[in-house]
Design a protein around this motif. Structure first.
Motif, short mmCIF file in Angstrom:
data_model
loop_
_atom_site.label_atom_id
_atom_site.label_comp_id
_atom_site.label_asym_id
_atom_site.label_seq_id
_atom_site.Cartn_x
_atom_site.Cartn_y
_atom_site.Cartn_z
N GLY A 18 0.81 -1.21 0.00
CA GLY A 18 0.00 0.00 0.00
C GLY A 18 0.84 1.26 0.00
O GLY A 18 0.37 2.33 -0.34
N ARG A 19 2.08 1.16 0.40
CA ARG A 19 2.98 2.31 0.39
C ARG A 19 3.65 2.39 -0.96
O ARG A 19 4.13 1.41 -1.49
N ARG A 20 3.70 3.60 -1.48
CA ARG A 20 4.37 3.82 -2.74
C ARG A 20 5.38 4.93 -2.55
O ARG A 20 5.05 5.97 -2.01
N HIS A 21 6.59 4.68 -2.96
CA HIS A 21 7.62 5.70 -2.85
C HIS A 21 7.67 6.46 -4.16
O HIS A 21 7.92 5.89 -5.21
N ARG A 22 7.42 7.75 -4.08
CA ARG A 22 7.40 8.59 -5.27
C ARG A 22 8.69 9.38 -5.36
O ARG A 22 9.24 9.81 -4.36
N SER A 23 9.12 9.61 -6.58
CA SER A 23 10.32 10.41 -6.79
C SER A 23 9.98 11.88 -6.53
O SER A 23 8.81 12.27 -6.52
N ASP A 24 11.01 12.69 -6.34
CA ASP A 24 10.79 14.12 -6.14
C ASP A 24 10.11 14.74 -7.36
O ASP A 24 9.30 15.66 -7.22
N ALA A 25 10.40 14.23 -8.55
CA ALA A 25 9.78 14.76 -9.77
C ALA A 25 8.28 14.49 -9.75
O ALA A 25 7.48 15.36 -10.13
N GLU A 26 7.87 13.29 -9.30
CA GLU A 26 6.44 12.98 -9.21
C GLU A 26 5.75 13.87 -8.18
O GLU A 26 4.67 14.40 -8.43
N LEU B 8 6.70 16.77 -7.14
CA LEU B 8 6.68 18.14 -7.64
C LEU B 8 5.56 18.34 -8.65
O LEU B 8 4.87 19.37 -8.63
N LYS B 9 5.34 17.37 -9.52
CA LYS B 9 4.27 17.45 -10.51
C LYS B 9 2.91 17.55 -9.81
O LYS B 9 2.06 18.37 -10.18
N ILE B 10 2.70 16.74 -8.79
CA ILE B 10 1.43 16.75 -8.05
C ILE B 10 1.25 18.07 -7.32
O ILE B 10 0.17 18.67 -7.32
N VAL B 11 2.33 18.56 -6.69
CA VAL B 11 2.26 19.82 -5.95
C VAL B 11 1.94 20.98 -6.89
O VAL B 11 1.08 21.82 -6.60
N LYS B 12 2.61 21.03 -8.03
CA LYS B 12 2.33 22.11 -8.98
C LYS B 12 0.90 22.05 -9.48
O LYS B 12 0.26 23.08 -9.67
N GLU B 13 0.37 20.84 -9.66
CA GLU B 13 -1.02 20.68 -10.06
C GLU B 13 -1.95 21.20 -8.97
O GLU B 13 -3.00 21.77 -9.26
N SER B 14 -1.55 21.06 -7.71
CA SER B 14 -2.40 21.50 -6.60
C SER B 14 -2.51 23.02 -6.52
O SER B 14 -3.44 23.54 -5.92
N PHE B 15 -1.57 23.74 -7.12
CA PHE B 15 -1.60 25.20 -7.11
C PHE B 15 -2.41 25.79 -8.26
O PHE B 15 -2.60 26.99 -8.32
N GLU B 16 -2.87 24.94 -9.19
CA GLU B 16 -3.66 25.43 -10.31
C GLU B 16 -4.99 25.97 -9.83
O GLU B 16 -5.57 25.47 -8.86
N LEU C 169 -7.68 15.89 -5.89
CA LEU C 169 -6.35 15.65 -6.44
C LEU C 169 -5.63 14.55 -5.67
O LEU C 169 -5.05 13.64 -6.26
N ALA C 170 -5.70 14.61 -4.35
CA ALA C 170 -5.05 13.59 -3.53
C ALA C 170 -5.65 12.22 -3.80
O ALA C 170 -4.92 11.23 -3.95
N ARG C 171 -6.96 12.14 -3.87
CA ARG C 171 -7.64 10.86 -4.14
C ARG C 171 -7.22 10.31 -5.51
O ARG C 171 -6.95 9.12 -5.65
N ARG C 172 -7.16 11.20 -6.50
CA ARG C 172 -6.81 10.78 -7.86
C ARG C 172 -5.40 10.17 -7.91
O ARG C 172 -5.13 9.26 -8.66
N HIS C 173 -4.50 10.70 -7.09
CA HIS C 173 -3.12 10.21 -7.10
C HIS C 173 -2.86 9.16 -6.01
O HIS C 173 -1.73 8.69 -5.85
#
Length: 129
Positions: free
Chosen positions: A19-27, A29-37, A45-49
């Protein structure tokens, strides 16, 4: 009467994900930038990812603090003043040496004066790491 023979045991091996997924900093960052849109709903957004909203908030806080960014395998170096050939570091005067400026992330900038003891600066920066 009981038998003292050891009972063979079976071990269950599962290939199920934890159930744990380790995401790269690039991933991240992509999610965070999407959250500022504009118009983005963070919970959706959190549920989708597949992350919790608190995880998203943590990543956003790290991004704002300059701790979450695209990282390269090397640091960019920009030469601002060429050094004359054959000049020793100790022989240069403080006026001829520019200050050393180190930028970390988006929020932090360290300026080390030209005449400062570079061994002490190295110890200081290592202590901050």
């Amino acid at each position: 009467m009981s038998s003292n023979k050891p009972t063979p045991r079976k071990q269950a091996v599962s290939n199920a994900k934890t159930g744990r997924r380790h995401r790269s900093d690039a991933e991240k960052l992509k999610i965070v930038k999407e959250s500022f849109e504009k118009g983005c709903v963070q919970a959706q957004l959190a549920r989708r990812h597949g992350i919790s909203t608190s995880q998203l908030w943590d990543w956003r806080a790290r991004y704002k603090a300059g701790l979450l960014e695209d990282r390269a395998d090397f640091s960019q170096v920009v030469v601002t003043q060429e050094t004359p050939e054959g000049v020793q570091d100790q022989a240069r005067s403080a006026a001829a040496c520019p200050d050393l400026v180190i930028e970390v992330g988006q929020c932090y900038r360290f300026t080390i004066p030209a005449g400062f003891d570079m061994d002490a600066a190295a110890r200081l920066l290592r202590g901050l790491a």
